[in-house]
Design a protein around this motif. Structure first.
Motif, PDB file in Angstrom:
ATOM      1  N   THR A   1       1.478  22.814  -3.077  1.00  0.00           N
ATOM      2  CA  THR A   1       0.969  21.494  -2.597  1.00  0.00           C
ATOM      3  C   THR A   1       1.705  20.707  -1.960  1.00  0.00           C
ATOM      4  N   ASP A   2       3.115  20.817  -2.043  1.00  0.00           N
ATOM      5  CA  ASP A   2       4.097  19.966  -1.269  1.00  0.00           C
ATOM      6  C   ASP A   2       4.249  20.585  -0.120  1.00  0.00           C
ATOM      7  N   VAL A   3       4.233  21.762   0.288  1.00  0.00           N
ATOM      8  CA  VAL A   3       4.268  22.442   1.516  1.00  0.00           C
ATOM      9  C   VAL A   3       2.748  22.057   2.316  1.00  0.00           C
ATOM     10  N   TRP A   4       1.857  22.298   1.863  1.00  0.00           N
ATOM     11  CA  TRP A   4       0.475  21.905   2.293  1.00  0.00           C
ATOM     12  C   TRP A   4       0.349  20.384   2.851  1.00  0.00           C
ATOM     13  N   TRP A   5       1.025  19.548   2.086  1.00  0.00           N
ATOM     14  CA  TRP A   5       1.172  18.178   2.194  1.00  0.00           C
ATOM     15  C   TRP A   5       2.011  17.814   3.434  1.00  0.00           C
TER      16      TRP A   5
ATOM     17  N   SER B   1      -8.802   9.634   0.167  1.00  0.00           N
ATOM     18  CA  SER B   1      -7.962   9.389  -0.662  1.00  0.00           C
ATOM     19  C   SER B   1      -7.457  11.099  -1.351  1.00  0.00           C
ATOM     20  N   ILE B   2      -6.108  11.216  -1.183  1.00  0.00           N
ATOM     21  CA  ILE B   2      -5.687  12.538  -1.796  1.00  0.00           C
ATOM     22  C   ILE B   2      -4.781  12.287  -2.983  1.00  0.00           C
ATOM     23  N   TRP B   3      -4.874  12.857  -4.194  1.00  0.00           N
ATOM     24  CA  TRP B   3      -3.929  12.977  -5.200  1.00  0.00           C
ATOM     25  C   TRP B   3      -3.522  14.350  -5.540  1.00  0.00           C
ATOM     26  N   GLN B   4      -2.165  14.316  -5.895  1.00  0.00           N
ATOM     27  CA  GLN B   4      -1.577  15.642  -6.420  1.00  0.00           C
ATOM     28  C   GLN B   4      -1.596  15.446  -7.992  1.00  0.00           C
ATOM     29  N   LEU B   5      -2.138  16.624  -8.605  1.00  0.00           N
ATOM     30  CA  LEU B   5      -2.502  16.764 -10.053  1.00  0.00           C
ATOM     31  C   LEU B   5      -1.088  17.605 -10.680  1.00  0.00           C
ATOM     32  N   PRO B   6      -0.391  16.999 -11.596  1.00  0.00           N
ATOM     33  CA  PRO B   6       0.843  17.696 -11.939  1.00  0.00           C
ATOM     34  C   PRO B   6       0.736  19.035 -12.664  1.00  0.00           C
ATOM     35  N   GLU B   7       1.519  19.940 -12.221  1.00  0.00           N
ATOM     36  CA  GLU B   7       1.470  21.521 -12.558  1.00  0.00           C
ATOM     37  C   GLU B   7       1.523  21.477 -13.985  1.00  0.00           C
ATOM     38  N   ASP B   8       2.361  21.011 -14.677  1.00  0.00           N
ATOM     39  CA  ASP B   8       3.094  20.919 -16.067  1.00  0.00           C
ATOM     40  C   ASP B   8       1.646  20.380 -16.847  1.00  0.00           C
TER      41      ASP B   8
ATOM     42  N   HIS C   1     -12.568  12.088  -1.837  1.00  0.00           N
ATOM     43  CA  HIS C   1     -11.201  12.268  -2.724  1.00  0.00           C
ATOM     44  C   HIS C   1     -10.899  13.517  -2.794  1.00  0.00           C
ATOM     45  N   LEU C   2      -9.792  13.968  -2.598  1.00  0.00           N
ATOM     46  CA  LEU C   2      -9.084  15.308  -2.767  1.00  0.00           C
ATOM     47  C   LEU C   2      -8.038  15.423  -3.914  1.00  0.00           C
ATOM     48  N   TYR C   3      -8.295  16.201  -4.625  1.00  0.00           N
ATOM     49  CA  TYR C   3      -7.439  16.443  -6.035  1.00  0.00           C
ATOM     50  C   TYR C   3      -6.726  17.883  -5.600  1.00  0.00           C
ATOM     51  N   CYS C   4      -5.329  17.948  -5.231  1.00  0.00           N
ATOM     52  CA  CYS C   4      -4.637  18.899  -4.913  1.00  0.00           C
ATOM     53  C   CYS C   4      -3.966  19.518  -6.262  1.00  0.00           C
TER      54      CYS C   4
ATOM     55  N   ASP D   1     -27.890   9.170   0.946  1.00  0.00           N
ATOM     56  CA  ASP D   1     -26.447   8.900   1.494  1.00  0.00           C
ATOM     57  C   ASP D   1     -25.641   9.382   0.504  1.00  0.00           C
ATOM     58  N   ILE D   2     -24.281   9.893   1.094  1.00  0.00           N
ATOM     59  CA  ILE D   2     -23.349  10.429   0.028  1.00  0.00           C
ATOM     60  C   ILE D   2     -22.201   9.136  -0.169  1.00  0.00           C
ATOM     61  N   ALA D   3     -22.146   8.462  -1.349  1.00  0.00           N
ATOM     62  CA  ALA D   3     -21.202   7.663  -1.666  1.00  0.00           C
ATOM     63  C   ALA D   3     -19.878   8.017  -1.883  1.00  0.00           C
ATOM     64  N   LEU D   4     -19.656   9.424  -2.418  1.00  0.00           N
ATOM     65  CA  LEU D   4     -18.473   9.856  -2.707  1.00  0.00           C
ATOM     66  C   LEU D   4     -18.401  11.299  -2.541  1.00  0.00           C
ATOM     67  N   TRP D   5     -17.569  11.947  -1.961  1.00  0.00           N
ATOM     68  CA  TRP D   5     -17.357  13.579  -1.685  1.00  0.00           C
ATOM     69  C   TRP D   5     -16.182  13.909  -2.392  1.00  0.00           C
ATOM     70  N   VAL D   6     -16.164  14.861  -3.498  1.00  0.00           N
ATOM     71  CA  VAL D   6     -14.813  15.018  -4.159  1.00  0.00           C
ATOM     72  C   VAL D   6     -14.628  16.713  -3.834  1.00  0.00           C
ATOM     73  N   GLU D   7     -13.338  16.855  -3.414  1.00  0.00           N
ATOM     74  CA  GLU D   7     -12.931  18.202  -3.157  1.00  0.00           C
ATOM     75  C   GLU D   7     -11.752  18.694  -4.082  1.00  0.00           C
ATOM     76  N   PHE D   8     -11.501  19.884  -4.195  1.00  0.00           N
ATOM     77  CA  PHE D   8     -10.156  20.614  -5.176  1.00  0.00           C
ATOM     78  C   PHE D   8      -9.216  21.411  -4.225  1.00  0.00           C
ATOM     79  N   GLY D   9      -8.159  21.420  -4.481  1.00  0.00           N
ATOM     80  CA  GLY D   9      -7.267  22.354  -3.972  1.00  0.00           C
ATOM     81  C   GLY D   9      -6.477  21.851  -2.663  1.00  0.00           C
ATOM     82  N   GLN D  10      -6.431  22.740  -1.639  1.00  0.00           N
ATOM     83  CA  GLN D  10      -5.506  22.264  -0.391  1.00  0.00           C
ATOM     84  C   GLN D  10      -6.408  22.490   0.705  1.00  0.00           C
ATOM     85  N   SER D  11      -7.392  21.882   0.837  1.00  0.00           N
ATOM     86  CA  SER D  11      -8.394  21.616   1.960  1.00  0.00           C
ATOM     87  C   SER D  11      -7.950  21.580   3.255  1.00  0.00           C
ATOM     88  N   ASP D  12      -8.432  22.224   4.291  1.00  0.00           N
ATOM     89  CA  ASP D  12      -7.981  22.078   5.494  1.00  0.00           C
ATOM     90  C   ASP D  12      -8.464  20.983   6.303  1.00  0.00           C
ATOM     91  N   GLU D  13      -7.894  20.480   7.566  1.00  0.00           N
ATOM     92  CA  GLU D  13      -8.145  19.167   8.046  1.00  0.00           C
ATOM     93  C   GLU D  13      -9.579  19.182   8.468  1.00  0.00           C
TER      94      GLU D  13
END
Length: 180
Positions: free
Chosen positions: A113-117, A131-138, A104-107, A78-90
């Protein structure tokens, strides 16, 4: 002739006060020829934020379609946690949410990312285990100074803030929670 992946060896020391997790990890990461150093650092950060003894990277960008790039699987499969990166589609996130207990998705990507969201927010609200997080560009740009083929990194996490450092650089990031 096809380009080969670049191999990175990472010694990662994690002190996550938010989760009460403390551990040392020896990671071997293959950077696909199309993958940027920025995305490689996003993968390392995502590992640090979700670290456990059973969290593993899969074969990555060139692997099967029904596999996360980073996941935590139980002995039962069984998959307890699936982690994705970027701006995945629905559609992709729906599939992940159906297969895993938590996703968990890390954008990243700054303004894109703002436009995608704005475009995806309404559709993604229905997934209770996403759950979705946006990582700061700077902060991510500052992480690029840490990139080496062999890295020794320390990661401290407290009150939602991340400090990532090596022997000569210290980077601070504060991810923004977009959806819990």
């Amino acid at each position: 002739m096809a380009l080969k992946s670049t191999i990175f060896k990472v010694k990662l020391n994690i002190a996550d006060m938010d989760r009460g997790y403390y551990g040392d990890h020896q990671l071997t990461l293959a950077q696909h020829p199309s993958e940027t150093d920025l995305r490689l650092m996003v993968r390392i950060l995502a590992f640090a934020l979700n670290a456990s003894d059973s969290l593993t990277f899969t074969k990555g960008l060139s692997s099967e379609e029904d596999v996360a790039e980073l996941w935590d699987r139980r002995l039962s499969g069984d998959i307890a946690l699936w982690v994705e990166f970027g701006q995945s589609d629905e559609k992709w996130l729906r599939k992940a949410c159906g297969r895993a207990e938590k996703v968990h998705l890390y954008c990243y990507g700054g303004r894109s990312t703002d436009v995608w969201w704005q475009q995806q927010q309404a559709a993604l609200q229905r997934y209770q285990n996403l759950s979705i997080w946006q990582l700061p560009e700077d902060g991510l740009q500052a992480c690029l100074q840490l990139v080496q083929r062999q890295m020794e990194l320390q990661c401290s996490i407290t009150e939602g803030q991340i400090w990532l450092s090596d022997h000569s650089h210290n980077v601070h990031l504060q991810p923004q929670l977009l959806k819990e």
